[in-house]
Write an enzyme that holds these catalytic residues in place. Structure first.
Site, PDB file in Angstrom:
ATOM      1  N   TYR A   1      41.065  30.682  44.235  1.00 14.82           N
ATOM      2  CA  TYR A   1      42.320  31.199  44.367  1.00 14.82           C
ATOM      3  C   TYR A   1      41.998  32.816  44.783  1.00 14.82           C
ATOM      4  O   TYR A   1      40.847  33.144  44.354  1.00 14.82           O
ATOM      5  CB  TYR A   1      43.322  30.952  43.413  1.00 14.82           C
ATOM      6  N   CYS A   2      42.930  33.472  45.363  1.00 14.84           N
ATOM      7  CA  CYS A   2      42.782  34.818  45.464  1.00 14.84           C
ATOM      8  C   CYS A   2      44.180  35.629  45.474  1.00 14.84           C
ATOM      9  O   CYS A   2      45.236  34.856  45.353  1.00 14.84           O
ATOM     10  CB  CYS A   2      41.942  35.383  46.675  1.00 14.84           C
ATOM     11  N   THR A   3      44.585  36.878  45.971  1.00 13.72           N
ATOM     12  CA  THR A   3      45.665  37.282  46.018  1.00 13.72           C
ATOM     13  C   THR A   3      46.597  36.706  47.055  1.00 13.72           C
ATOM     14  O   THR A   3      47.778  36.331  46.609  1.00 13.72           O
ATOM     15  CB  THR A   3      45.395  38.721  46.279  1.00 13.72           C
TER      16      THR A   3
ATOM     17  N   GLY B   1      45.545  34.554  49.554  1.00 11.49           N
ATOM     18  CA  GLY B   1      44.657  33.356  50.417  1.00 11.49           C
ATOM     19  C   GLY B   1      43.959  33.524  51.370  1.00 11.49           C
ATOM     20  O   GLY B   1      43.007  32.731  51.608  1.00 11.49           O
TER      21      GLY B   1
ATOM     22  N   ILE C   1      48.073  33.864  44.974  1.00 12.25           N
ATOM     23  CA  ILE C   1      48.896  33.926  43.668  1.00 12.25           C
ATOM     24  C   ILE C   1      50.347  34.155  44.162  1.00 12.25           C
ATOM     25  O   ILE C   1      51.249  33.913  43.618  1.00 12.25           O
ATOM     26  CB  ILE C   1      48.179  35.157  42.852  1.00 12.25           C
TER      27      ILE C   1
END
Ligand SMILES: [Zn+2]
Ligand SMILES: [Zn+2]
Length: 357
Positions: free
Chosen positions: A198-200, A202, A227
């Site tokens: 995951y990241c901020t 996508g 997220i």
């Protein structure tokens, strides 16, 4: 044929004011194979200028990354145009919750080498061969699976203030570094583990998932929309929130509180804190975590040296900086030996081992 913006920001603001229409702020991205980005760019400009779209859009051989605004009543036409482009059909659009009619005042569509500066100069793999997108519900299930390794693809200053429970958070300054570290640490589990990322928002995971598939990982998953989209789904669907702390964001807010937990510490006194400060000394601008008390005491600086420099008259400071180059070269984000409570470099494998035990 008009292919470039020809109004000043001021003229544009006046026009938006005059029109009195609500505008939507939208962002989206897609990796794709674009043969001639220049032609694609011009086609987009012609179509979107017509629809009164404004924004900052990057187009490259590897895809498109767009942040834009448009009159709400042109949304259907805009959507229809996106759907007419094969790789943008049904692309996930992030529509901002807060309205800002003046978020963008020009339509700038630029051809770049890449849509994100990710430092990954490897064009031997197919960026469109990505992992499996999962929504918040599936993600929650997957990360409870004991066969899953959950990896935070963001940088250390982002994950330090908030991350998913049980996530491995590589202690890195760049996306490029984390790719290698994770690959090395998981090299014996390419086929038997679920690699969930995951990241901020996508976009980093899109590239990372394609990279890991190319490197032989068999079960690659990524949180769709990152997220930001996870939090939205949690609220809308009443799902369990598994994110602890704050989400680091790239606007003036710096972070968004997701859970009440304060998981980080002030880098100067060690007390619980999760607010980033940009060192007030213009020659430093170190990004670090500072509690309210230290902020007052240290005058928002990272060290007494910076505090002393910051107290000098501006002209004198400027004189001192001459020939020192860009401040970002002087310090790396969030790393400086003089911050006693900044965690030492951790090996991702240590944290992976701790997880298993
Ligand atoms: Zn403190
Ligand atoms: Zn400083």
């Amino acid at each position: 044929m008009q292919l470039y913006n020809n109004l000043s920001a001021k003229e544009r603001a006046a026009l938006i004011e005059q029109a009195g229409k609500d505008r939507l702020t939208i962002s989206f991205y897609a990796y794709a194979k674009i043969g001639n980005p220049k032609i694609f760019r011009n086609d987009l400009f012609l179509a979107w200028n017509e629809l009164d779209v404004l924004g900052r859009i990057y187009v490259a051989h590897e895809g498109i990354n767009a942040q834009l605004s448009l009159p709400a009543d042109q949304f259907e036409a805009f959507k229809a145009h996106l759907d007419s482009i094969s790789f943008l059909e049904n692309v996930r659009l992030n529509i901002a919750v807060e309205h800002d009619n003046f978020a963008f005042l020009k339509l700038k569509i630029k051809v770049r080498d890449k849509i994100v500066a990710d430092g990954l100069n490897d064009d031997t793999f197919d960026v469109t061969d990505i992992g499996v997108h999962v929504d918040a519900e599936r993600f929650n299930e997957l990360i409870e699976d004991e066969n899953t390794v959950l990896v935070d693809m963001r940088n250390h200053y982002e994950s330090e203030i908030g991350h998913f429970k049980n996530a491995v958070t590589p202690d890195v300054d760049t996306f490029r570094e984390s790719l290698d570290i994770i690959e090395e640490d998981l090299k014996d589990h390419k086929e038997d583990k679920n690699l969930v990322m995951y990241c901020t928002g996508g976009i980093r995971c899109e590239k990372a998932s394609a990279y890991y598939k190319h490197k032989g990982f068999k079960n690659v998953f990524q949180l769709e929309g990152g997220i930001i989209n996870y939090v939205r789904q949690i609220k809308e669907k009443g799902l369990e929130n598994k994110f602890i702390g704050k989400n680091f964001v790239f606007d003036e807010r710096r972070s968004e509180r997701i859970s009440d937990d304060v998981i980080a510490h002030c880098h100067q006194c060690g007390n619980p804190a999760d607010l980033h400060t940009n060192c007030a000394n213009d020659a430093c601008h170190l990004l670090f975590i500072q509690c309210e008390e230290c902020k007052k005491k240290m005058e928002a600086c990272c060290s007494t040296t910076c505090m002393e420099v910051n107290r000098l008259p501006y002209e004198e400071q400027k004189e001192m900086r001459k020939g020192q180059g860009n401040s970002n070269d002087i310090f790396k984000k969030g790393r400086a030996g003089h911050l006693p409570f900044k965690q030492d470099l951790r090996n991702i494998f240590d944290s992976f081992e701790t997880l298993k035990s």
